[in-house]
Motif scaffolding. Structure first.
Motif: not given
Length: 58
Positions: A26-29, A34-38
């Protein structure tokens, strides 16, 4: 934040995301990651992140 990073490499395939991992997603979004980075940070598949987002946000 160091305590969060110490748990990130412990994700086991086939297991549910932990509460801490879900908070990080949630924080990264929110930060625009990006989804790949997360997925790299959490040591899991990008599809796992995608499934989580679809399940909890739609």
């Amino acid at each position: 934040m160091d305590s969060l990073h110490s748990t990130m490499n412990q994700h086991v395939k086939g297991k549910h995301l932990s509460f801490e991992e879900r908070v990080i997603i949630q924080l990264r979004l929110k930060d625009g990651c990006s989804l790949r980075a997360i997925a790299r940070e959490l040591n899991c598949s990008p599809s796992t992140i995608s499934y989580y987002i679809i399940f909890f946000f739609y």
